[in-house]
Design a protein around this motif. Structure first.
Motif, PDB file in Angstrom:
ATOM      1  N   THR A 162       1.023  -1.363  -0.100  1.00 41.85           N
ATOM      2  CA  THR A 162       0.437   0.346   0.135  1.00 41.85           C
ATOM      3  C   THR A 162       0.615   1.400  -0.156  1.00 41.85           C
ATOM      4  O   THR A 162       0.373   2.110   0.122  1.00 41.85           O
ATOM      5  N   THR A 163       1.928   1.252  -0.109  1.00 47.32           N
ATOM      6  CA  THR A 163       3.472   2.298   0.201  1.00 47.32           C
ATOM      7  C   THR A 163       3.291   2.350  -1.826  1.00 47.32           C
ATOM      8  O   THR A 163       3.510   1.625  -2.366  1.00 47.32           O
ATOM      9  N   ALA A 164       3.673   4.134  -1.588  1.00 44.23           N
ATOM     10  CA  ALA A 164       3.770   4.215  -2.864  1.00 44.23           C
ATOM     11  C   ALA A 164       4.983   3.315  -3.506  1.00 44.23           C
ATOM     12  O   ALA A 164       4.854   3.461  -4.850  1.00 44.23           O
ATOM     13  N   LYS A 165       5.893   3.073  -3.648  1.00 46.18           N
ATOM     14  CA  LYS A 165       7.044   2.434  -4.608  1.00 46.18           C
ATOM     15  C   LYS A 165       6.724   1.391  -4.703  1.00 46.18           C
ATOM     16  O   LYS A 165       6.985   0.954  -6.224  1.00 46.18           O
ATOM     17  N   PRO A 166       6.320   0.187  -3.832  1.00 49.62           N
ATOM     18  CA  PRO A 166       5.746  -1.530  -4.267  1.00 49.62           C
ATOM     19  C   PRO A 166       4.537  -0.792  -5.065  1.00 49.62           C
ATOM     20  O   PRO A 166       4.465  -1.261  -5.705  1.00 49.62           O
ATOM     21  N   LEU A 167       3.560  -0.145  -4.461  1.00 52.36           N
ATOM     22  CA  LEU A 167       2.247  -0.263  -5.425  1.00 52.36           C
ATOM     23  C   LEU A 167       2.828   0.293  -6.722  1.00 52.36           C
ATOM     24  O   LEU A 167       1.692   0.014  -7.805  1.00 52.36           O
ATOM     25  N   ALA A 168       3.238   1.300  -7.319  1.00 52.24           N
ATOM     26  CA  ALA A 168       3.688   2.450  -8.095  1.00 52.24           C
ATOM     27  C   ALA A 168       4.565   0.593  -9.305  1.00 52.24           C
ATOM     28  O   ALA A 168       4.158   0.401 -10.679  1.00 52.24           O
ATOM     29  N   ARG A 169       5.296  -0.024  -8.541  1.00 49.84           N
ATOM     30  CA  ARG A 169       5.806  -0.957  -9.739  1.00 49.84           C
ATOM     31  C   ARG A 169       4.348  -1.689  -9.890  1.00 49.84           C
ATOM     32  O   ARG A 169       4.391  -2.958 -11.177  1.00 49.84           O
ATOM     33  N   LEU A 170       3.802  -2.304  -8.836  1.00 52.07           N
ATOM     34  CA  LEU A 170       2.445  -3.279  -9.661  1.00 52.07           C
ATOM     35  C   LEU A 170       1.569  -2.558 -10.739  1.00 52.07           C
ATOM     36  O   LEU A 170       0.900  -3.175 -11.417  1.00 52.07           O
ATOM     37  N   TRP A 171       1.163  -0.986 -10.590  1.00 49.58           N
ATOM     38  CA  TRP A 171       0.481  -0.702 -11.148  1.00 49.58           C
ATOM     39  C   TRP A 171       1.543  -0.574 -12.799  1.00 49.58           C
ATOM     40  O   TRP A 171       1.281  -0.499 -13.658  1.00 49.58           O
ATOM     41  N   GLU A 172       3.155  -0.446 -12.648  1.00 50.42           N
ATOM     42  CA  GLU A 172       3.752  -0.490 -14.061  1.00 50.42           C
ATOM     43  C   GLU A 172       3.501  -2.893 -14.314  1.00 50.42           C
ATOM     44  O   GLU A 172       3.780  -2.515 -15.861  1.00 50.42           O
ATOM     45  N   VAL A 173       3.579  -2.996 -13.827  1.00 53.05           N
ATOM     46  CA  VAL A 173       3.514  -4.631 -14.521  1.00 53.05           C
ATOM     47  C   VAL A 173       2.752  -4.715 -14.105  1.00 53.05           C
ATOM     48  O   VAL A 173       2.081  -4.964 -15.641  1.00 53.05           O
ATOM     49  N   ALA A 174       0.980  -3.937 -14.374  1.00 59.95           N
ATOM     50  CA  ALA A 174      -0.182  -4.514 -14.111  1.00 59.95           C
ATOM     51  C   ALA A 174      -0.256  -3.558 -15.531  1.00 59.95           C
ATOM     52  O   ALA A 174      -1.132  -4.357 -17.404  1.00 59.95           O
ATOM     53  N   GLY A 175       0.092  -2.803 -15.903  1.00 52.16           N
ATOM     54  CA  GLY A 175       0.040  -1.698 -17.349  1.00 52.16           C
ATOM     55  C   GLY A 175       1.287  -2.967 -18.423  1.00 52.16           C
ATOM     56  O   GLY A 175       0.506  -2.746 -19.152  1.00 52.16           O
ATOM     57  N   ARG A 176       2.374  -3.931 -18.283  1.00 53.51           N
ATOM     58  CA  ARG A 176       2.978  -4.091 -18.965  1.00 53.51           C
ATOM     59  C   ARG A 176       2.466  -5.337 -19.172  1.00 53.51           C
ATOM     60  O   ARG A 176       2.220  -5.731 -20.320  1.00 53.51           O
ATOM     61  N   LEU A 177       1.431  -6.027 -18.642  1.00 50.51           N
ATOM     62  CA  LEU A 177       0.921  -7.264 -18.840  1.00 50.51           C
ATOM     63  C   LEU A 177      -0.772  -6.764 -20.137  1.00 50.51           C
ATOM     64  O   LEU A 177      -1.165  -7.989 -20.386  1.00 50.51           O
ATOM     65  N   VAL A 178      -1.635  -6.305 -19.667  1.00 53.65           N
ATOM     66  CA  VAL A 178      -2.023  -5.821 -20.278  1.00 53.65           C
ATOM     67  C   VAL A 178      -2.605  -5.261 -21.383  1.00 53.65           C
ATOM     68  O   VAL A 178      -3.553  -5.284 -22.186  1.00 53.65           O
ATOM     69  N   ALA A 179      -1.275  -4.829 -21.929  1.00 53.21           N
ATOM     70  CA  ALA A 179      -1.007  -4.409 -23.291  1.00 53.21           C
ATOM     71  C   ALA A 179      -1.624  -4.997 -24.456  1.00 53.21           C
ATOM     72  O   ALA A 179      -1.092  -4.802 -25.743  1.00 53.21           O
ATOM     73  N   GLY A 180      -0.987  -6.322 -24.047  1.00 49.31           N
ATOM     74  CA  GLY A 180      -1.462  -7.649 -25.231  1.00 49.31           C
ATOM     75  C   GLY A 180      -2.972  -6.892 -25.716  1.00 49.31           C
ATOM     76  O   GLY A 180      -4.111  -6.107 -25.378  1.00 49.31           O
ATOM     77  N   GLU A 181      -3.704  -8.274 -26.818  1.00 46.61           N
ATOM     78  CA  GLU A 181      -4.931  -8.286 -27.112  1.00 46.61           C
ATOM     79  C   GLU A 181      -5.935  -8.499 -25.015  1.00 46.61           C
ATOM     80  O   GLU A 181      -5.583  -9.144 -24.419  1.00 46.61           O
ATOM     81  N   ARG A 182      -7.363  -8.717 -25.970  1.00 40.01           N
ATOM     82  CA  ARG A 182      -8.122  -8.719 -24.520  1.00 40.01           C
ATOM     83  C   ARG A 182      -8.021  -8.580 -23.876  1.00 40.01           C
ATOM     84  O   ARG A 182      -8.031  -8.959 -23.081  1.00 40.01           O
ATOM     85  N   ALA A 183      -7.319  -6.939 -23.414  1.00 40.77           N
ATOM     86  CA  ALA A 183      -7.362  -6.063 -22.300  1.00 40.77           C
ATOM     87  C   ALA A 183      -8.697  -6.363 -21.091  1.00 40.77           C
ATOM     88  O   ALA A 183      -7.722  -6.409 -20.330  1.00 40.77           O
ATOM     89  N   GLY A 184      -9.439  -6.851 -22.004  1.00 37.87           N
ATOM     90  CA  GLY A 184     -10.807  -6.678 -20.613  1.00 37.87           C
ATOM     91  C   GLY A 184     -11.011  -7.905 -19.620  1.00 37.87           C
ATOM     92  O   GLY A 184     -11.362  -8.231 -18.650  1.00 37.87           O
TER      93      GLY A 184
END
Length: 381
Positions: A162-184
């Motif tokens: 829930t703190t800034a740096k770890p949470l920012a990393r998880l958002w970054e990972v989520a952004g890379r993973l969803v970048a392919g097809e069938r985002a929803g």
């Protein structure tokens, strides 16, 4: 090298998770189509609430308000009544305000611009990503309780999530993973995995479709990840209410705003001990029940015996509510008693009409106790 820096790792997680989701996804009512309104309603309802609890409320709510226009046109009391029992009523008000904003500012259609969606009342980064990806297949990431847990374990994030740096990393990972097809579908699969397999305790790693890509599993850290902040102990609160009966009718108060249950009806209630979770204000600390009811309603009462007690949780509070039978003080000449000279709107209500009022879950429990033994409260059988 961190797992998310490898393109093969990202592609493998996407592929296996989507294949699993195609087989294992639950048939939830908001998944029947890509209607952004239904997705908005479901996401507002799912905040700190389980899917199992939401389904029946969702069906009733969208039957009452089938689209954005009907919700935007409704008055707040009707919206709160349709939401009644689900809790987190601030979310109902935010949903109502969001519908009105979409109708007023976007021609009645959900915008596709992430900034415009995030600007809607009650819609933050996660909810905007859920709406845009599920409704329009836009590659917007999500991080909420279930997906956060999955992502933290996949990349073995050891920091407090829930703190800034770890949470920012998880958002970054989520952004890379969803970048392919069938985002929803991918975002829903991520949440579904957290709900059904990657549980907070004792994750079911043996049946996890992405176990071979999970860094926490490789390191044997599933039980330690994600690292969450220590829970704050609940604060104890004591309240008392009066079930005032006169000529077979019950005295009810409509709570003024602002506050947790603004606009809701309740039995006249005073706050006794501890912080006031409802933010009633105006009555002062530890006022006795007789004076409190008079100040709220303008009705002088005689408090009788304690008939029923109940406990309930709300946000960070644990509340004990003691309910007393009560009657109005005798009036000269038997004059008709009309409430309304107090601080809050008040009315005499026939017992059968209590079900029509918008009330909190605790209020509903007290109504059930009254209906189960009306004589104890001075009501006819």
């Amino acid at each position: 090298m961190a797992p998310e820096d490898a393109s093969g790792w990202l592609a493998g997680v996407r592929e296996r998770l989507l294949a699993w989701f195609d087989v294992e996804k639950r048939p939830l009512p908001w998944r029947a189509d890509r209607d952004p309104y239904r997705i908005l309603v479901s996401e507002m309802m799912l905040v700190q609430t389980t899917v199992a609890a939401v389904v029946s409320y969702f069906d009733r709510f969208v039957a009452e308000f089938p689209d954005l226009a009907s919700l935007a046109a409704a008055d707040e009391e009707r919206v709160l009544k349709a939401w009644e029992g689900l809790g987190y009523y601030r979310r109902a008000r935010q949903l109502h305000a969001a519908a009105r904003a979409i109708v007023a500012d976007h021609g009645g259609g959900m915008p596709r611009d992430p900034a415009a969606v995030r600007a809607l009342p009650g819609v933050g980064r996660y909810m905007a990503g859920a709406i845009l990806s599920q409704a329009f297949d836009l590659p917007e990431p999500i991080v909420e309780a279930n997906s956060r847990r999955v992502l933290a374990r996949l990349v073995a994030e050891r920091g407090e999530v829930t703190t800034a740096k770890p949470l920012a990393r998880l958002w970054e990972v989520a952004g890379r993973l969803v970048a392919g097809e069938r985002a929803g579908d991918f975002n829903q699969a991520l949440m579904e995995l957290g709900a059904l397999v990657c549980a907070p305790r004792e994750p079911r790693c043996l049946i996890c479709p992405v176990a071979e890509s999970c860094e926490a599993r490789r390191l044997g850290l599933q039980a330690e990840i994600p690292r969450l902040p220590a829970r704050t102990a609940s604060q104890e609160v004591a309240e008392a209410c009066a079930v005032v009966v006169d000529a077979g009718r019950v005295l009810m108060v409509r709570r003024a705003g602002p506050g947790l249950w603004a606009g809701f009806w309740e039995f006249p209630t005073v706050h006794l001990v501890g912080p006031d979770p409802a933010g009633r204000g105006g009555l002062g600390p530890s006022i006795d029940l007789e004076r409190g009811v008079e100040r709220l309603t303008g009705v002088e009462i005689v408090v009788g015996s304690l008939v029923h007690s109940l406990s309930y949780g709300v946000t960070r509070y644990r509340v004990r509510l003691d309910a007393h039978a009560a009657t109005p003080r005798p009036r000269p000449g038997g004059a008709e008693l009309v409430p309304g000279s107090g601080m809050s709107a008040a009315a005499w209500v026939e017992p059968g009409g209590l079900r029509e009022l918008t009330m909190s879950a605790a209020g509903r429990r007290l109504v059930a106790a009254i209906r189960s033994d009306p004589a104890a409260w001075g009501l006819p059988e």
